[in-house]
Design a protein around this motif. Structure first.
Motif, PDB file in Angstrom:
ATOM      1  N   MET A 160      13.641  -5.116  -9.311  1.00 14.80           N
ATOM      2  CA  MET A 160      12.650  -5.793  -9.302  1.00 14.80           C
ATOM      3  C   MET A 160      11.388  -4.867  -9.495  1.00 14.80           C
ATOM      4  SD  MET A 160      10.437  -8.680  -7.567  1.00 14.80           S
ATOM      5  CE  MET A 160      11.762  -9.763  -7.457  1.00 14.80           C
ATOM      6  N   LYS A 161      10.813  -4.679 -10.704  1.00 17.55           N
ATOM      7  CA  LYS A 161       9.611  -4.119 -10.987  1.00 17.55           C
ATOM      8  C   LYS A 161       8.481  -4.812 -10.566  1.00 17.55           C
ATOM      9  CE  LYS A 161      11.324  -0.427 -13.704  1.00 17.55           C
ATOM     10  NZ  LYS A 161      11.225   1.026 -13.365  1.00 17.55           N
ATOM     11  N   CYS A 162       7.483  -3.781  -9.855  1.00 17.12           N
ATOM     12  CA  CYS A 162       6.250  -4.706  -9.477  1.00 17.12           C
ATOM     13  C   CYS A 162       5.024  -3.526  -9.681  1.00 17.12           C
ATOM     14  CB  CYS A 162       6.246  -4.861  -8.089  1.00 17.12           C
ATOM     15  SG  CYS A 162       7.432  -6.101  -7.453  1.00 17.12           S
ATOM     16  N   VAL A 163       3.700  -4.201  -9.529  1.00 16.19           N
ATOM     17  CA  VAL A 163       2.518  -3.664  -9.814  1.00 16.19           C
ATOM     18  C   VAL A 163       1.732  -3.564  -8.511  1.00 16.19           C
ATOM     19  CG1 VAL A 163       0.512  -3.086 -11.075  1.00 16.19           C
ATOM     20  CG2 VAL A 163       2.326  -3.828 -12.242  1.00 16.19           C
ATOM     21  N   ILE A 164       1.268  -2.556  -8.005  1.00 16.05           N
ATOM     22  CA  ILE A 164       0.603  -2.696  -6.511  1.00 16.05           C
ATOM     23  C   ILE A 164      -0.596  -2.019  -7.027  1.00 16.05           C
ATOM     24  CG2 ILE A 164       0.332  -1.738  -4.464  1.00 16.05           C
ATOM     25  CD1 ILE A 164       3.551  -1.551  -4.374  1.00 16.05           C
ATOM     26  N   SER A 165      -1.682  -2.700  -6.440  1.00 12.95           N
ATOM     27  CA  SER A 165      -3.214  -2.169  -6.352  1.00 12.95           C
ATOM     28  C   SER A 165      -3.724  -2.080  -5.213  1.00 12.95           C
ATOM     29  CB  SER A 165      -4.209  -3.180  -7.082  1.00 12.95           C
ATOM     30  OG  SER A 165      -3.450  -3.595  -8.773  1.00 12.95           O
ATOM     31  N   VAL A 166      -4.410  -0.826  -5.012  1.00 14.79           N
ATOM     32  CA  VAL A 166      -5.003  -0.747  -3.686  1.00 14.79           C
ATOM     33  C   VAL A 166      -6.561  -0.411  -4.072  1.00 14.79           C
ATOM     34  CG1 VAL A 166      -4.909   0.593  -1.903  1.00 14.79           C
ATOM     35  CG2 VAL A 166      -2.698   0.440  -2.770  1.00 14.79           C
ATOM     36  N   LEU A 167      -7.393  -0.923  -3.219  1.00 14.80           N
ATOM     37  CA  LEU A 167      -8.951  -0.923  -3.318  1.00 14.80           C
ATOM     38  C   LEU A 167      -9.427  -0.870  -2.097  1.00 14.80           C
ATOM     39  CD1 LEU A 167     -10.904  -0.517  -5.687  1.00 14.80           C
ATOM     40  CD2 LEU A 167     -11.350  -3.100  -5.513  1.00 14.80           C
ATOM     41  N   GLY A 168     -10.336   0.165  -1.652  1.00 19.79           N
ATOM     42  CA  GLY A 168     -11.166   0.220  -0.739  1.00 19.79           C
ATOM     43  C   GLY A 168     -12.185   1.502  -0.396  1.00 19.79           C
ATOM     44  N   LYS A 169     -12.716   1.509   0.608  1.00 22.36           N
ATOM     45  CA  LYS A 169     -13.433   2.544   0.948  1.00 22.36           C
ATOM     46  C   LYS A 169     -12.519   3.882   1.026  1.00 22.36           C
ATOM     47  CE  LYS A 169     -17.172   4.347   3.886  1.00 22.36           C
ATOM     48  NZ  LYS A 169     -18.018   5.148   2.715  1.00 22.36           N
ATOM     49  N   ASP A 170     -12.516   4.953   0.500  1.00 24.86           N
ATOM     50  CA  ASP A 170     -11.893   6.037   0.608  1.00 24.86           C
ATOM     51  C   ASP A 170     -11.498   6.834   2.067  1.00 24.86           C
ATOM     52  OD1 ASP A 170     -10.230   8.262  -0.424  1.00 24.86           O
ATOM     53  OD2 ASP A 170     -11.810   9.461  -0.628  1.00 24.86           O
ATOM     54  N   ARG A 171     -10.357   6.912   2.508  1.00 28.25           N
ATOM     55  CA  ARG A 171     -10.215   7.507   3.718  1.00 28.25           C
ATOM     56  C   ARG A 171      -9.061   8.336   3.615  1.00 28.25           C
ATOM     57  NH1 ARG A 171      -8.711   3.066   7.765  1.00 28.25           N
ATOM     58  NH2 ARG A 171      -7.765   4.756   8.742  1.00 28.25           N
ATOM     59  N   SER A 172      -8.760   9.043   4.446  1.00 26.15           N
ATOM     60  CA  SER A 172      -7.634   9.591   4.649  1.00 26.15           C
ATOM     61  C   SER A 172      -6.215   9.095   5.008  1.00 26.15           C
ATOM     62  CB  SER A 172      -7.602  10.918   5.747  1.00 26.15           C
ATOM     63  OG  SER A 172      -6.340  11.649   5.933  1.00 26.15           O
ATOM     64  N   THR A 222       4.888   5.009   2.871  1.00 26.42           N
ATOM     65  CA  THR A 222       5.811   4.754   3.783  1.00 26.42           C
ATOM     66  C   THR A 222       6.277   3.330   4.067  1.00 26.42           C
ATOM     67  OG1 THR A 222       4.680   6.621   5.293  1.00 26.42           O
ATOM     68  CG2 THR A 222       5.823   5.142   6.591  1.00 26.42           C
ATOM     69  N   VAL A 223       5.448   2.519   3.882  1.00 27.79           N
ATOM     70  CA  VAL A 223       5.931   1.003   3.788  1.00 27.79           C
ATOM     71  C   VAL A 223       7.039   0.853   2.419  1.00 27.79           C
ATOM     72  CG1 VAL A 223       5.088  -1.220   3.204  1.00 27.79           C
ATOM     73  CG2 VAL A 223       3.797   0.145   4.695  1.00 27.79           C
ATOM     74  N   LEU A 224       6.552   1.521   1.440  1.00 23.53           N
ATOM     75  CA  LEU A 224       7.467   1.304   0.367  1.00 23.53           C
ATOM     76  C   LEU A 224       8.807   2.011   0.500  1.00 23.53           C
ATOM     77  CD1 LEU A 224       5.161   1.945  -2.669  1.00 23.53           C
ATOM     78  CD2 LEU A 224       6.295  -0.399  -1.924  1.00 23.53           C
ATOM     79  N   ALA A 225       8.864   3.211   1.250  1.00 18.10           N
ATOM     80  CA  ALA A 225      10.212   3.907   1.347  1.00 18.10           C
ATOM     81  C   ALA A 225      11.121   2.829   2.594  1.00 18.10           C
ATOM     82  CB  ALA A 225       9.944   5.436   1.784  1.00 18.10           C
ATOM     83  N   ASP A 226      10.220   2.538   3.399  1.00  9.39           N
ATOM     84  CA  ASP A 226      11.177   1.727   4.759  1.00  9.39           C
ATOM     85  C   ASP A 226      11.433   0.382   4.122  1.00  9.39           C
ATOM     86  OD1 ASP A 226      10.042   3.835   6.379  1.00  9.39           O
ATOM     87  OD2 ASP A 226       8.660   2.562   7.367  1.00  9.39           O
ATOM     88  N   CYS A 227      10.971   0.180   2.792  1.00  5.72           N
ATOM     89  CA  CYS A 227      11.446  -1.122   2.290  1.00  5.72           C
ATOM     90  C   CYS A 227      12.700  -0.787   1.243  1.00  5.72           C
ATOM     91  CB  CYS A 227      10.561  -2.073   1.720  1.00  5.72           C
ATOM     92  SG  CYS A 227       9.476  -2.761   2.816  1.00  5.72           S
ATOM     93  N   GLY A 228      12.962   0.539   0.940  1.00  3.55           N
ATOM     94  CA  GLY A 228      13.887   0.702  -0.054  1.00  3.55           C
ATOM     95  C   GLY A 228      13.112   0.872  -1.529  1.00  3.55           C
ATOM     96  N   ALA A 229      12.038   1.073  -1.532  1.00  2.00           N
ATOM     97  CA  ALA A 229      11.567   0.775  -2.788  1.00  2.00           C
ATOM     98  C   ALA A 229      11.298   2.227  -3.361  1.00  2.00           C
ATOM     99  CB  ALA A 229      10.045   0.181  -2.972  1.00  2.00           C
ATOM    100  N   ASN A 230      11.122   2.323  -4.587  1.00  2.00           N
ATOM    101  CA  ASN A 230      10.868   3.604  -5.487  1.00  2.00           C
ATOM    102  C   ASN A 230       9.527   3.580  -6.201  1.00  2.00           C
ATOM    103  OD1 ASN A 230      11.668   6.370  -6.402  1.00  2.00           O
ATOM    104  ND2 ASN A 230      11.788   5.346  -8.229  1.00  2.00           N
ATOM    105  N   LEU A 273      11.614  -2.421  -6.707  1.00  2.00           N
ATOM    106  CA  LEU A 273      12.149  -2.889  -5.249  1.00  2.00           C
ATOM    107  C   LEU A 273      13.546  -2.998  -5.449  1.00  2.00           C
ATOM    108  CD1 LEU A 273       9.471  -5.732  -4.575  1.00  2.00           C
ATOM    109  CD2 LEU A 273       9.184  -3.251  -4.243  1.00  2.00           C
ATOM    110  N   ASP A 274      14.040  -2.500  -4.451  1.00  2.00           N
ATOM    111  CA  ASP A 274      15.464  -2.896  -4.014  1.00  2.00           C
ATOM    112  C   ASP A 274      15.488  -4.221  -3.048  1.00  2.00           C
ATOM    113  OD1 ASP A 274      18.158  -2.933  -3.277  1.00  2.00           O
ATOM    114  OD2 ASP A 274      18.027  -0.959  -2.170  1.00  2.00           O
ATOM    115  N   VAL A 275      15.814  -5.236  -3.920  1.00  2.00           N
ATOM    116  CA  VAL A 275      15.596  -6.585  -3.030  1.00  2.00           C
ATOM    117  C   VAL A 275      16.938  -6.917  -2.173  1.00  2.00           C
ATOM    118  CG1 VAL A 275      14.183  -7.751  -4.956  1.00  2.00           C
ATOM    119  CG2 VAL A 275      16.807  -7.936  -5.067  1.00  2.00           C
ATOM    120  N   ARG A 304       4.652  -9.193  -9.348  1.00  2.00           N
ATOM    121  CA  ARG A 304       5.895  -8.849 -10.171  1.00  2.00           C
ATOM    122  C   ARG A 304       5.520  -8.385 -11.490  1.00  2.00           C
ATOM    123  NH1 ARG A 304       7.714 -12.975  -6.845  1.00  2.00           N
ATOM    124  NH2 ARG A 304       7.117 -14.572  -8.124  1.00  2.00           N
ATOM    125  N   GLU A 305       5.984  -7.452 -12.043  1.00  2.00           N
ATOM    126  CA  GLU A 305       5.783  -6.861 -13.427  1.00  2.00           C
ATOM    127  C   GLU A 305       5.720  -8.122 -14.512  1.00  2.00           C
ATOM    128  OE1 GLU A 305       6.401  -3.201 -16.367  1.00  2.00           O
ATOM    129  OE2 GLU A 305       8.399  -4.435 -15.568  1.00  2.00           O
TER     130      GLU A 305
END
Length: 91
Positions: free
Chosen positions: A1-13, A21-29, A52-54, A81-82
């Motif tokens: 399953m193809k998905c779009v992820i958006s991340v927004l916030g104050k820049d930080r390391s 890491t979350v995506l890798a742990d969930c088997g996503a590419n 996603l690898d559902v 979802r895309e």
């Protein structure tokens, strides 16, 4: 399953590492990624296209894990979802 992820916030390391890491742990590419720092306020913005690898983790599981990670980082993390994303922006 193809998905779009958006991340927004104050820049930080560590933002990209935490989300990846979350995506890798969930088997996503991660198929594609774009990120930028906006303005003097140092606002971080990232958009990812992922597969996603559902069989490993379904959409809701990935969404819950990304939301929790975003909260711990003080950032907004949205996943769509895309097909839903495309339908929202068609004229």
């Amino acid at each position: 399953m193809k998905c779009v992820i958006s991340v927004l916030g104050k820049d930080r390391s560590g933002v990209v590492a935490a989300i990846a890491t979350v995506l890798a742990d969930c088997g996503a590419n991660i198929d594609d990624i774009s990120q930028t720092i906006l303005g003097e306020g140092r606002m971080f913005s990232m958009t990812m296209m992922v597969s996603l690898d559902v069989a490993t983790a379904d959409f809701n599981t990935v969404q819950e894990r990304l939301t929790a990670t975003g909260e711990s980082l003080g950032m907004q993390v949205l996943i769509q979802r895309e097909d839903v994303f495309q339908a929202m922006y068609q004229i």
